[in-house]
Enzyme design. Structure first.
Site, PDB file in Angstrom:
ATOM      1  N   SER A 144       0.864  -1.272  -0.062  1.00 40.67           N
ATOM      2  CA  SER A 144       0.094   0.025  -0.150  1.00 40.67           C
ATOM      3  C   SER A 144       0.679   1.161   0.034  1.00 40.67           C
ATOM      4  O   SER A 144       2.147   1.154   0.354  1.00 40.67           O
ATOM      5  CB  SER A 144      -0.931  -0.015   1.218  1.00 40.67           C
ATOM      6  OG  SER A 144      -1.218   1.208   1.353  1.00 40.67           O
ATOM      7  N   TYR A 157      -2.397  -0.956  10.568  1.00 39.91           N
ATOM      8  CA  TYR A 157      -2.471  -1.162   9.040  1.00 39.91           C
ATOM      9  C   TYR A 157      -1.044  -0.472   8.696  1.00 39.91           C
ATOM     10  O   TYR A 157      -0.548  -1.523   7.917  1.00 39.91           O
ATOM     11  CB  TYR A 157      -3.602  -0.372   8.265  1.00 39.91           C
ATOM     12  CG  TYR A 157      -3.775  -0.634   7.161  1.00 39.91           C
ATOM     13  CD1 TYR A 157      -4.550  -1.679   6.490  1.00 39.91           C
ATOM     14  CD2 TYR A 157      -3.074   0.224   6.073  1.00 39.91           C
ATOM     15  CE1 TYR A 157      -4.913  -1.788   4.956  1.00 39.91           C
ATOM     16  CE2 TYR A 157      -3.601   0.014   4.631  1.00 39.91           C
ATOM     17  CZ  TYR A 157      -4.036  -1.110   4.164  1.00 39.91           C
ATOM     18  OH  TYR A 157      -4.313  -1.164   2.704  1.00 39.91           O
TER      19      TYR A 157
HETATM   20  P1  NAD Z   1     -11.668  -5.956   0.053  1.00 41.37           P
HETATM   21  O1  NAD Z   1     -12.377  -5.892   1.150  1.00 41.37           O
HETATM   22  O2  NAD Z   1     -12.471  -5.762  -1.371  1.00 41.37           O
HETATM   23  O3  NAD Z   1     -11.061  -7.465  -0.075  1.00 41.37           O
HETATM   24  C1  NAD Z   1     -10.337  -7.883   0.824  1.00 41.37           C
HETATM   25  C2  NAD Z   1     -10.465  -9.369   0.456  1.00 41.37           C
HETATM   26  O4  NAD Z   1      -9.666 -10.005   1.748  1.00 41.37           O
HETATM   27  C3  NAD Z   1     -11.798 -10.247   0.606  1.00 41.37           C
HETATM   28  O5  NAD Z   1     -11.625 -11.213  -0.461  1.00 41.37           O
HETATM   29  C4  NAD Z   1     -11.907 -10.852   1.865  1.00 41.37           C
HETATM   30  O6  NAD Z   1     -12.902 -11.592   2.094  1.00 41.37           O
HETATM   31  C5  NAD Z   1     -10.543 -11.135   2.245  1.00 41.37           C
HETATM   32  N1  NAD Z   1     -10.150 -11.346   3.604  1.00 41.37           N
HETATM   33  C6  NAD Z   1     -10.304 -10.558   4.413  1.00 41.37           C
HETATM   34  N2  NAD Z   1      -9.985 -11.046   5.787  1.00 41.37           N
HETATM   35  C7  NAD Z   1      -9.608 -12.649   5.508  1.00 41.37           C
HETATM   36  C8  NAD Z   1      -9.119 -13.368   6.165  1.00 41.37           C
HETATM   37  N3  NAD Z   1      -9.001 -13.519   7.470  1.00 41.37           N
HETATM   38  N4  NAD Z   1      -8.813 -14.813   5.353  1.00 41.37           N
HETATM   39  C9  NAD Z   1      -9.123 -14.739   4.244  1.00 41.37           C
HETATM   40  N5  NAD Z   1      -9.339 -13.629   3.518  1.00 41.37           N
HETATM   41  C10 NAD Z   1      -9.832 -12.495   4.205  1.00 41.37           C
HETATM   42  O7  NAD Z   1     -10.404  -5.115  -0.173  1.00 41.37           O
HETATM   43  P2  NAD Z   1      -9.097  -4.503  -1.248  1.00 41.37           P
HETATM   44  O8  NAD Z   1      -9.274  -3.113  -1.069  1.00 41.37           O
HETATM   45  O9  NAD Z   1      -9.540  -5.305  -2.407  1.00 41.37           O
HETATM   46  O10 NAD Z   1      -8.061  -5.046  -0.485  1.00 41.37           O
HETATM   47  C11 NAD Z   1      -7.170  -5.676  -0.912  1.00 41.37           C
HETATM   48  C12 NAD Z   1      -5.843  -5.667  -0.615  1.00 41.37           C
HETATM   49  O11 NAD Z   1      -5.004  -4.135  -1.037  1.00 41.37           O
HETATM   50  C13 NAD Z   1      -5.410  -5.470   0.884  1.00 41.37           C
HETATM   51  O12 NAD Z   1      -4.419  -6.109   1.354  1.00 41.37           O
HETATM   52  C14 NAD Z   1      -5.505  -4.010   1.361  1.00 41.37           C
HETATM   53  O13 NAD Z   1      -4.952  -3.569   2.502  1.00 41.37           O
HETATM   54  C15 NAD Z   1      -4.808  -3.563  -0.064  1.00 41.37           C
HETATM   55  N6  NAD Z   1      -4.910  -2.280  -0.572  1.00 41.37           N
HETATM   56  C16 NAD Z   1      -6.210  -1.633  -0.587  1.00 41.37           C
HETATM   57  C17 NAD Z   1      -6.239  -0.208  -0.972  1.00 41.37           C
HETATM   58  C18 NAD Z   1      -7.426   0.327  -1.184  1.00 41.37           C
HETATM   59  O14 NAD Z   1      -7.632   1.428  -1.528  1.00 41.37           O
HETATM   60  N7  NAD Z   1      -8.737  -0.526  -1.547  1.00 41.37           N
HETATM   61  C19 NAD Z   1      -5.194   0.581  -0.896  1.00 41.37           C
HETATM   62  C20 NAD Z   1      -3.858  -0.002  -0.831  1.00 41.37           C
HETATM   63  C21 NAD Z   1      -3.739  -1.377  -0.411  1.00 41.37           C
END
Ligand code: NAD
Length: 262
Positions: A144, A157
């Site tokens: 991130s 985080y």
């Molecule tokens: P999201 O909530 O859409 O997806 C998260 C996924 O992780 C889902 O499939 C959920 O079921 C799964 N998950 C959560 N807890 C879990 C567990 N204990 N075991 C197995 N699966 C689990 O979120 P996203 O935005 O797609 O995030 C995905 C990644 O991207 C994360 O690591 C997040 O930190 C990172 N990220 C997101 C952003 C953003 O702005 N959305 C920015 C930077 C980084």
């Protein structure tokens, strides 16, 4: 011939958001994919079978909880057993919690460190022996912008994401002569359920309206004033799997609209 034909990808947290986009992008290039994550069973099954029918690849679902080391090892074993290998590992599952540090629930800290950081250690540990044996591997960790800079009220985080940046560099060095790369993909704000769900707590922590959180907190951080799309993040993961990216390892690549350039 699709570029990832006969490769197998394991994508954690791929029932939603960025993870689902990774899984579909890899499948579109011919990789068989193991998807993982939580959600409605029928909706997950629909996504899994759609990957198979849209792209003509095999897809299996693992319900492994990324806070449980034994389940993570079993997930990698499932890919190896049911799809034949685990050549590409994308550690992506992640959760967020927003709170001032003095009120930050201890169990939330432990949960975020487990899911956003330790799960990657456990999955890499389980997948590397097979990658070494086959002499090829690609590990991408969704870090991130918060692996490079901090924001207030996100202590767990930001700590986990800085941690995964260090883990990635270490693994890249250990595997450098094995034709296995390890990199971080560091998105800025991508419009997914993870971002949407933190808006109410950010409103509370900062005393702002929803519109103020979107424009004055989230997009304020991003010079382009646009959210990143899941497809843009997935396109980078795909590139990192290519032969052209064989010398990119130990890198932390930003897809953040210029956020961390400031
Ligand atoms: P999201 O909530 O859409 O997806 C998260 C996924 O992780 C889902 O499939 C959920 O079921 C799964 N998950 C959560 N807890 C879990 C567990 N204990 N075991 C197995 N699966 C689990 O979120 P996203 O935005 O797609 O995030 C995905 C990644 O991207 C994360 O690591 C997040 O930190 C990172 N990220 C997101 C952003 C953003 O702005 N959305 C920015 C930077 C980084």
């Amino acid at each position: 011939m699709p570029s990832l034909a006969n490769k197998v990808a394991v994508v954690t947290g791929s029932t939603s958001g960025i993870g689902l986009a990774y899984a579909r992008a890899l499948a579109a290039e011919g990789a068989h994919v193991l998807i993982n994550g939580f959600g409605d069973a029928a909706a997950i099954e629909a996504e899994r079978s759609k990957i198979e029918s849209d792209f003509g690849v095999k897809s299996v679902y693992s319900p492994a909880d990324m806070s449980k080391p034994a389940e993570i090892a079993a997930m990698v074993a499932t890919a190896e057993r049911e799809l034949g290998s685990a050549d590409i590992l994308i550690n992506n599952a992640g959760v967020q919690f927003v709170s001032p540090i003095e009120e930050f629930p201890v169990e939330k800290w432990d949960q975020i460190i487990a899911i956003n950081l330790s799960s990657a250690f456990h999955a890499i540990r389980a997948a590397v022996p097979g990658m070494k044996k086959r002499g090829w591997g690609r590990i991408s960790n969704t870090a991130s912008a918060h692996s490079l800079v901090a924001s207030p009220f996100k202590s767990a985080y930001v700590s986990a994401k800085h941690g995964i940046a260090g883990l990635t560099k270490t693994v890249a060095l250990e595997l450098a002569t094995h034709k296995i790369t390890a990199n971080c993909i560091s998105p800025g704000y991508v419009w997914t359920p993870l971002v949407e769900k933190q808006i109410p707590d950010t409103m509370k922590a900062r005393g702002l309206t929803k519109e103020q959180v979107i424009h004055d907190v989230l997009l304020e951080a991003q010079p382009t004033k646009e959210f990143v799309t899941v497809e843009q993040v997935a396109a980078l993961a795909l590139f990192l799997c290519s032969d052209a990216a064989a010398q990119i390892t130990g890198a932390n690549i930003s897809v953040d609209g210029g956020w961390t350039a400031e």
